[in-house]
Structure formats: structure tokens, C-alpha cells
Design a protein around this motif. Structure first.
Motif, short mmCIF file in Angstrom:
data_model
loop_
_atom_site.label_atom_id
_atom_site.label_comp_id
_atom_site.label_asym_id
_atom_site.label_seq_id
_atom_site.Cartn_x
_atom_site.Cartn_y
_atom_site.Cartn_z
N ASN A 204 5.01 3.76 -2.42
CA ASN A 204 5.96 3.79 -1.31
C ASN A 204 5.96 2.42 -0.63
N TYR B 221 6.97 1.49 2.14
CA TYR B 221 6.70 1.53 3.58
C TYR B 221 5.23 1.75 3.89
N THR B 222 4.46 2.25 2.95
CA THR B 222 3.01 2.36 3.15
C THR B 222 2.26 1.25 2.43
N LYS C 124 11.53 8.23 2.10
CA LYS C 124 10.29 7.46 1.98
C LYS C 124 9.52 7.45 3.30
N LEU D 156 7.70 10.77 3.77
CA LEU D 156 6.48 10.80 2.98
C LEU D 156 5.41 9.89 3.59
N ALA D 157 5.84 8.73 4.08
CA ALA D 157 4.90 7.81 4.73
C ALA D 157 4.29 8.44 5.97
#
Length: 777
Positions: free
Chosen positions: A394, A396-397, A461, A464-465
Motif C-alpha cells: 500500500n 500510503y503505508t 487504499k 486499508l491503511a
């Protein structure tokens, strides 16, 4: 029989050979100091400082040296906080630069200058693009170096494995250095700083080794990608600098209460450099960590925060010539109807705070009480590996958490090319993207923005993050590496806020004719700023975890430069605090203080029970009598026997065991030091020498050994309360005066004693907690 010194030792009769031994005509080394894991006596320390100041002032006209000494003493407070600010700013700048570099090393390296991070590597490149402004030929990813290209499954797997390997390596180095060289360098440090500022002694916690290891391992821990931040540990780093600087000035080195004034200023400097928020740092020190905060400490804290911020600005670790970490510039104001979603963000922040505090405390308690705590290195390596494995897919993570928050705070504009700004807009003057037309103010004409595939993908996303950040942060905070909580909590709130902001944007776009929207938003126009929701959500979640209010709002507007948005921040922070307090009034730092059993009396707690001092004091009816010392009937051997047979920190001194009339209170440590010093000086003190606490020696036979005078180490004005004093008043006395113990009397006769630990045990019992759980081990 004639006695030396005559009747009552007043000089009537033959003098004693060599005179009586008055130990404290010259200071005894160590008298007045405290042992490890003990609480200081604030009243005693303040009295000693007044005596020291009075002595210096009275002598300043005697000579030039005395005058210079008095001037140095007067200015030493400003000098010490100047050094604290210089060191805090320098350490923070170095940590920021090193952490940014090592974070990017997980993905690649700059061939032209290996010490540059990805952004710095591409500053001088002419081959960057609008979409990929941080990619240039000078920067090579690990897949490029290993395989020569970045396309395909093989390149992805190489990059993935290198990312995980570097993360695990950094985490392993961090936990190993902490375990071997400085165990106190782990954690946030703020719970311990609060306890130390309340008067507790933890030797080595603010020492040189702790400072050095904390700085190095903080860089490694942040770079490993663990869900933690460097802001809390920076407070610990600044306080270590403050403690070291205090040793350079006798005024602060020899007085524990005065040293804590410097530590309060240091904590303000730590927050100042952590967030670029000098005023917020001062308020944080006042609201969250300081126990004693006089007006002059406020001024010096402000000055220390100013110096630290100036040094950090001079170092310019972010390369943007700004002190603020997440500078924002929104193009539309907020509207009244948005208070409802801001309150919802506050509710979410409060619930997240409750979930995090309970989950993290349960996990940390399991770590302390099971075999899990025997393997800190394995735990850190496993959590770091799992975090890297789940975070890399991901984007963003995968990225630095600070960069993630910065992107979530940003408003979409002509210089934004991320997925979050991929809108299909029907602008009369153009839309987002390279072909958009922008007015003179730099903002597009207001229009409905339909989310493109990038925004839709980004929302999934981010959700999920959000789940990953919520779960992994619970297990990360409290491990045996430096770990801050501010940035992970802000990331959770920023993600939730951005998602809610985009949802609100689309609701307004789909229903512009609703009454609640039509008063402020024109038909076909967008009046929602998702970045503002991210900023408000970050404040709400951080407030839910820490339960800060005023200082948090000030930190947030200093952090972002968003002065116009104070009201939304205040609404969300207060809603977060109210929701969190409905489930429990403890913030995460207070919860960890209680978990570790630190003797901390929180001024925010209320004691509403109707017990009396007689219900709490020792000895109880089933206990042996109170250990006391008599005024002038004991010998050195009796005194040492009492010390050996008990473990008390001090003893009441009475006229006699029959009368129990109180004379004063003497500390166990001071007695031991006084006897040891008397024997070292070889003044004839032996085991059967008489000990007296009065102003004059008792009558003794002429051939008796020399007596030992201990009156100078006797506290002649110990705090006393009646046995019928309500415990709420006793608790307030302990909180506001910072005393270690109070003696309990009845009609002038000594009945017992109440210590700070007795108060803490009693308060725990009143709320049905295990009273032994509050004792530090």
C-alpha cells in the motif's frame, strides 16, 4: 557525680575534652540528597534554595568575587535554558535529517551523493517530471541496482524484499542498542518525565548514555517503518539535555526542585522542535507534564522553546525554509454546517483513544506479566517484519508517516499530482491537471468535482491503511525501542478525516439543493475542503489518546499554519475529550504511569471519599508500634540497630517513648551518612556514644565517649495532621505541597505516619484496584 559541660550542657562545670562534635558545622557530603527510586521533599528543597539565595545575597557586597558570583547565580537560570534550547534544536535537526535519509535508503540510494535522501538527490536534476518529481537518474532503486530495471514481478519482489530487510535490520539495531547500552532509552519517555517532574528520582533516566543511545536508536526506529513517531521521544531527549546542562550550574545541580524547573523548560523545548510549535510546547509543558510551574518557569520555558525553534530553523532539516511541519493553505473557508462532521470526527477520535488505551495497556500488561517480556529483541523484529510486509503493498503505508500526513492535509491544487487529486471536474475555467485554468488567487473556479479513478482507488487504499495503522500501533507502542505516539495517532485521524471529507464533498455535490447546504454552497459549486477534515481528524485522534485540549489546539495551528481553523479544531478536540472521558479519564501517559506503578499523584483526579487520616496511617492496630527515635536517650549502636532492623526512609524523633511528644523528623539516609562521616573524621565517636537531637548535649559522665550531635539534620517542622483530618484534605496537601510524608497526631501526641505510597494505596483501594499495583518495581 560531676558531668562534662555541667547541667544540661550549658557550660556550667568542666568542659568536655575536645568539645562536642557538631557534624554539620561543615556540610556532610551526601546529606540532603536522595536515593534512587525515592521521592523528593519539595518543601525541604525550596527551603534549602531560599537559604542558599539568602547567603549569596548577603555576601555580594563583601568582595568583587562575591558580587560576580551573585550576578552569575541570578543569570544562571537564563543561561541553562539557553544551553537546553541549543542542544534540543541541534539534536532534533540531526534526528530529522538522519531519519529522512535512512527512511529513503529502504527504497534506494543516491549515486551522486549517498548521504542525500530522495528529494535532495533530485533537487539539481533537470529530468524530473510533474507526476514523479522525486524520481531522477541520480536516484536508483534497489531493483535498478540489482536487476537494471524497475518493471515486472522480479523488480517488485526485489524492492519488496529489500524494503523488509532494511526495516528489520534497523529495528534489530535499535532494540539491541537499547537493551545493551541504555535500557531507559526505550519508549516515549513522557510518562517517566511526568513522574520525574512530580518529584520521583530515577537515576540514569536522564543521563548522558541514555541521551546518546536515544538519539541513535530513535533514528533507527523511525526509519524502520514501525508505527511510531519521534515527537514524544524528542521530549525525553530535550530533558536529558536539560539534566546535563543543570550539572554545569551549582544552583540546579545541588537542588532537585530547582532542577525540575529546568526540566519543565526542556520539555517545552522538546515539543517546540518536535512540531515547530514554540507556544504549543510551553502550553504542553504546563498542561501535560509539569507538576510545579511557577511564573519564572513559564518565561524560561518560553525562552528555551524560542531558542530551540531558532536553532531548528537555522538547520532547516526539511529543506523548505519553514519551521512548521505540515504547512497548509486552504482556498475556501469552513462553513457552519460542517460543525456536525467535525463533531463526528471528535467522536471517532474519542472512541479511537479508548480503544487504543485499553488495547495497548492490556498488551503491555501481558508483556510485563508473561514470558513474552523475556524476548524484547524477538518481539521488535517480528513486529517490524510484519509491519513492513503489510505496509509495502500500500503506497500510503509504505511512505514515511509524516509525508503521509502532509499529503492528507494538502488541498488539491495545480501543483498536486497525487491520486487524492484525480478529479473529473466540469470547470467553466478548466479542471485539475495540466490543462486546468486557474484564477489570479491560484484556485480554480468553484465547481462540482467528480472523483476520478485515482480518488476512488485512494479511498480504498486509505481505508486499508486506516485498519493497519489502528491495529499495528496498539502493539507497537511500549516496545523496547524509542516510540512516540503523536504521529501515529495523527495519521489515524488524518486518514479518517480525509475519507470523511471526500464523502462530504460528494454528498454536497449530489444534493446541493438541501437546505443545510444551499445557504452556503452555490449550485454546482464545491465548498468542502477534504484536507481540512484530515487536519481536524488528526487533532481529534491525538486528543482522544492524550486527552490534551488547549495545548493540542495551539500545537495544531502552529503545526499547520491554519490559524483560521481554530474553531473546528476546538470543537473536535473537546468532543474527543468528552467521549474519551465518558469511558475513563486517563490518557495514555497516565495509564502507563499506573501500569508501571510510578508514585504519581495526578492533580486532575478527584478524591470524593469520606475516610479520615486515622484510617490510612501506619501503624494499624494489628501492626507493630511505630519506629521512633528518642530525643537524647539513644546511642550510636541503638541508632544503627534501628536502621538495620527496619526499611523506613525516615523516623519521627520524640521526647520519650512514653510521652510520644514530637520533636521532628530525620531521614534514614542522612543518619547513615552522618555516622559514617563522623567515623571517617576520627573524632572519637564509637558505638556507645550518646546521640542527641537537641540544641544542647545531655549531661554525661566525665569519662563517657564523645556524643554525636544530629540536630542539624533534623527537620524541626515536619508536616503534621490530626487523626480526624479528612483524607481529601490530606490528598490535597500531598499534591499541592509535594511532601513525602505527614505525621499524624492526637492532642499533640504522635500516633502514626502517612507516606505518599500510603495515599496512593488508599486511593487505589477506593476504586477497587489492587493497592500493591501502584508500587514501583
Amino acid at each position: 557525680m560531676e558531668v562534662c559541660g555541667g547541667r544540661l550542657g550549658r557550660g556550667e562545670g568542666p568542659p568536655c575534652p575536645g568539645g562536642f562534635l557538631d557534624l554539620l558545622e561543615e556540610p556532610i557530603p551526601g546529606v540532603g540528597t536522595y536515593g534512587d527510586f525515592n521521592t523528593i521533599d519539595w518543601v525541604r528543597e525550596k527551603a534549602r534554595d531560599r537559604d542558599r539565595h539568602r547567603k549569596i545575597t548577603s555576601r555580594k557586597k563583601e568582595s568583587v568575587c562575591s558580587f560576580i558570583r551573585s550576578v552569575f547565580d541570578a543569570w544562571s537560570g537564563w543561561l541553562v535554558v539557553t544551553f537546553v534550547g541549543l542542544m534540543a534544536g541541534t539534536f532534533a535537526g540531526l534526528i530529522d535529517i538522519a531519519a529522512d535519509w535512512l527512511t529513503d535508503v529502504k527504497e534506494g540510494v543516491c549515486l551522486s551523493s549517498f548521504w542525500c535522501n530522495r528529494e535532495q538527490c533530485c533537487w539539481d536534476s533537470n529530468e524530473t517530471t510533474f507526476e514523479e518529481r522525486n524520481l531522477c537518474p541520480e536516484w536508483r532503486t534497489w531493483s535498478q541496482l540489482v536487476l537494471g530495471h524497475t518493471d515486472g514481478v522480479g523488480a517488485y519482489l526485489v524492492a519488496y524484499l529489500c524494503y523488509v530487510a532494511w526495516a528489520v535490520t534497523f529495528a534489530f539495531l535499535a532494540v539491541s542498542l537499547v537493551r545493551v547500552f541504555a535500557p531507559y532509552a526505550c519508549g516515549s519517555g513522557i510518562p517517566e518525565i511526568k513522574t520525574i517532574l512530580s518529584g520521583f528520582i530515577i537515576r540514569g533516566y536522564l543521563g548522558k548514555w541514555t541521551l546518546l543511545v536515544k538519539v541513535v536508536t530513535l533514528v533507527l526506529a523511525v526509519s524502520s517503518g514501525l508505527s511510531l513517531g519521534k515527537e514524544g521521544p524528542l521530549v525525553h531527549v530535550a530533558c536529558c539535555a536539560g539534566n546535563i546542562a543543570s550539572h554545569w550550574f551549582p544552583k540546579y545541580n545541588r537542588n532537585e526542585a530547582k532542577r525540575r524547573e529546568v526540566l519543565s523548560a526542556a520539555s517545552a523545548a522538546g515539543v517546540s522542535v518536535a512540531f515547530g510549535a514554540p507556544i504549543g510546547g510551553v502550553l504542553f509543558s504546563l498542561e501535560e507534564v509539569s507538576y510545579y510551574f511557577p511564573l519564572k518557569t513559564l518565561w524560561r520555558s518560553f525562552f528555551a522553546a524560542l531558542v530551540a525553534a531558532f536553532v531548528l530553523r537555522a538547520i532547516n532539516p526539511f529543506g523548505n525554509s519553514r519551521l512548521v511541519l505540515f504547512y497548509v493553505e486552504f482556498h475556501t473557508p469552513w462553513f457552519l454546517f460542517e460543525l456536525l462532521p467535525f463533531v463526528l470526527l471528535g467522536v471517532f477520535g474519542g472512541l479511537w483513544g479508548v480503544l487504543f488505551i485499553r488495547g495497548n495497556i492490556a498488551w503491555c500488561r501481558r508483556r510485563k506479566t508473561t514470558r513474552q517480556g523475556w524476548y524484547p529483541v524477538l518481539e521488535v523484529v517480528l513486529v517490524a517484519g510484519l509491519t513492513a510486509l503489510l505496509a509495502y503493498p500500500n503506497p500510503y503505508t509504505r511512505r514515511n508517516t509524516g509525508q503521509l500526513i502532509r499529503d492528507l492535509f494538502n488541498d488539491c491544487g495545480p501543483r498536486q499530482s497525487s491520486e487524492l487529486c484525480d478529479y473529473r471536474s466540469n470547470y467553466s475555467t478548466g479542471g485539475f491537471g495540466p490543462n486546468s485554468t486557474w484564477n489570479a488567487s491560484g484556485s480554480a473556479a468553484l465547481a462540482v468535482r467528480e472523483p476520478g479513478p485515482g480518488v476512488t482507488s485512494a479511498m480504498w487504499k486509505l481505508c486499508l491503511a486506516l485498519l493497519l495503522k489502528i491495529l499495528i500501533t496498539i502493539f507497537t507502542f511500549g516496545m523496547k525501542v524509542p516510540s512516540g505516539l503523536f504521529i501515529p495517532s495523527m495519521a489515524v485521524g488524518a486518514i479518517a478525516g480525509r475519507v470523511l471529507g471526500v464523502a462530504m464533498e460528494q454528498i454536497v455535490a449530489a444534493h446541493p439543493d438541501w437546505v443545510i447546504f444551499s445557504q452556503w454552497c452555490h449550485s454546482g459549486a464545491s465548498c468542502i475542503t477534504p484536507g481540512l477534515y484530515a487536519m481536524v481528524g488528526a487533532a481529534a485522534c491525538l486528543g482522544g489518546v492524550t486527552r490534551m485540549t488547549v495545548s493540542l489546539v495551539v500545537i495544531m495551528f502552529e503545526l499547520t499554519g491554519g490559524l483560521e481553523y481554530i474553531v473546528p479544531l476546538m470543537v473536535a478536540v473537546m468532543a474527543s475529550k468528552w467521549v474519551g472521558d465518558a469511558f475513563g479519564r486517563e490518557g495514555i501517559y497516565d495509564a502507563h504511569i499506573r501500569l508501571n506503578g510510578y508514585p504519581f499523584l495526578d492533580a486532575k483526579e478527584e478524591f470524593s471519599h469520606t475516610t479520615l487520616a486515622a484510617d490510612v496511617m501506619h501503624p494499624r492496630r494489628s501492626e507493630p508500634p511505630l519506629a521512633v527515635l528518642t530525643h537524647e536517650e539513644m546511642t550510636v549502636d541503638d541508632l544503627e540497630g534501628t536502621i538495620r532492623s527496619t526499611s523506613y526512609n525516615g523516623f519521627p524523633v520524640v521526647i520519650s517513648r512514653e510521652s510520644q511528644r514530637l520533636v521532628g523528623f530525620v531521614l534514614r539516609r542522612d543518619i547513615a551518612l552522618a555516622i559514617e562521616n563522623a567515623r571517617k573524621r576520627g573524632e572519637g565517636v564509637v558505638s556507645n556514644s550518646r546521640v542527641y537531637f537537641g540544641p544542647h548535649a545531655p549531661p554525661l559522665p566525665h569519662d563517657a565517649p564523645r556524643p554525636l550531635k544530629l540536630r542539624p539534620i533534623l527537620d524541626l517542622s515536619p508536616f503534621t495532621v490530626s487523626d480526624q483530618t479528612p483524607m481529601d484534605i490530606v490528598v490535597d496537601i500531598f499534591r499541592k505541597l509535594g511532601i513525602r510524608q505527614s505525621l499524624v497526631t492526637h492532642n499533640g501526641r504522635l500516633l502514626g505516619i502517612i507516606t505518599k505510597k500510603d495515599v496512593l494505596r488508599h486511593m487505589a483501594q477506593m476504586i477497587n484496584q489492587d493497592p500493591d499495583s501502584i508500587l514501583f518495581n
